[in-house]
Design a protein around this motif. Sequence first.
Motif, PDB file in Angstrom:
ATOM      1  N   SER A 155      36.803  49.073  36.552  1.00  0.00           N
ATOM      2  CA  SER A 155      36.411  48.084  37.557  1.00  0.00           C
ATOM      3  C   SER A 155      35.445  47.097  36.920  1.00  0.00           C
ATOM      4  O   SER A 155      34.878  47.354  35.858  1.00  0.00           O
ATOM      5  CB  SER A 155      35.746  48.755  38.766  1.00  0.00           C
ATOM      6  OG  SER A 155      34.553  49.399  38.371  1.00  0.00           O
ATOM      7  N   GLY A 185      36.418  41.882  40.169  1.00  0.00           N
ATOM      8  CA  GLY A 185      37.519  42.475  40.915  1.00  0.00           C
ATOM      9  C   GLY A 185      38.878  42.250  40.296  1.00  0.00           C
ATOM     10  O   GLY A 185      39.890  42.237  40.986  1.00  0.00           O
ATOM     11  N   ARG A 230      40.620  46.743  47.626  1.00  0.00           N
ATOM     12  CA  ARG A 230      40.855  45.331  47.370  1.00  0.00           C
ATOM     13  C   ARG A 230      40.247  44.382  48.385  1.00  0.00           C
ATOM     14  O   ARG A 230      40.054  43.211  48.093  1.00  0.00           O
ATOM     15  CB  ARG A 230      42.364  45.075  47.300  1.00  0.00           C
ATOM     16  CG  ARG A 230      43.017  45.629  46.049  1.00  0.00           C
ATOM     17  CD  ARG A 230      42.634  44.834  44.852  1.00  0.00           C
ATOM     18  NE  ARG A 230      43.233  45.338  43.631  1.00  0.00           N
ATOM     19  CZ  ARG A 230      42.987  44.848  42.438  1.00  0.00           C
ATOM     20  NH1 ARG A 230      42.150  43.845  42.300  1.00  0.00           N
ATOM     21  NH2 ARG A 230      43.552  45.372  41.374  1.00  0.00           N
TER      22      ARG A 230
END
Length: 454
Positions: A43, A47, A353
């Motif tokens: 990560s 994003g 998300r």
Amino acid sequence: MTALAGRLIAISGSKVVQRQVSVEVAPQEWLAALEQVLCAQVSDPCGADPRVVCQVTLLELARQEPPVGGALREAVAEVMRARRDWDWRAVYLADEGRAHPVDRVVEILRDFGALDERMALTAVGEYARAELDRRVPPPVTPELPATRVLELLAALPEEEIWEPVWRWIDPFPGDRARDPLRELLHAAADAAPAGRITAVEVIGERGEYALPLWREVRDHPVLGAHARRALADLDSGPIPAERDVRWVTADYALAALDRYGATDARYVLLDAVEGDVREAVSGSGHLEAGRLLAALPPVPPPIPAYQLKISLYGGLWRRVLVPENLTLGVLHEVIRILFGWGDDHLHLFKTARRRYADPFHGLEECGDEYAYRVNRALPSPRSKVTYVYDLGDCWTHEILLEKVCEEVDRPVCVGGRGDNPIEHYDPEYPEEPVPFDQDAVNERLAALPYPVGA
């Protein structure tokens, strides 16, 4: 995590069970396991899709003289910035004890045998690079025409379209010669349903600012039904005719069919249609109604149930069965009943998300919780999402999908531990906590005024 993704083990309750597997693992299974581990363990603040980081890292390592260490990180970063997957937040890639995404990708590739001890790509590494090149969509950059943007976004899950589409739109605010939203809308007329719905959703996010666009296409044969519905929602037009409602519903169902398959297309129809969904599709007048009807099962199968464990803190939890087509908006109501929460605070759901909330409250960068279902938010057992009630006190719940079961018609609480939390605790006027009462909870769940299992 690697063993779980590779299906070498299974989790049953609190136990880990070794699977009986053959020595040979199919390449597709190997790549699926790699993708799962990448998504779980890589990560960054921007994003970015971990598969893209892996794809670019493999591309750099495949060079005749590949960079290593800091040079590899910088080479990948240069490509990621050019793709607009990393922006100014990339300076924080390795902050606060977080491993740099490139370093983590390299570790995972080594674990999966994609790199040898000299950092050279092995045969499976070359396979991964070729497959990711084929499967990962190219970047959405400002130079692309709107028609191509909608093609690329149509291939993504709905929750992944927002970051790239706003990156495409944002460079144009000061460019009076271009109107990207108008470009998207007119490209939507000839787009596939998933691309068209993407454009409709993006333009709809602008609220009243989009009124001139909707008025332009109010009588368009393809976009008109969407425009008339949007105008009605903005109190700038009459209530849409039934035929318009059915046309829009069929368009959304076709988009779900192309993105996710026939099951999700059916759920879209069940959410919007009272009565026979096939009759509604047939009467929609949509040019692709026949394709949608052919995909729907002639005999509707039962809707599976999800067993969710919703945990708050200190061993306080509830276990509930819900139909998998439950929207997050209805799940919010279920959680309120399970824990005895009121309804005078904002709330939101956080997935990997995107965030989702009640659209009535207009929270920024949040999708519509009534348009996103549990089966999308929790795609497989052991998946998790977060639910936050009261954005001031931040009562944070972990929602875990434990297993998929036989159908249930409505949410049913099947267990729990701990008294209901005290929502507004005042030490000057202490309250006694309300004990958990499973029977009382199920009475309230049975009274929910939603067709949650239709």
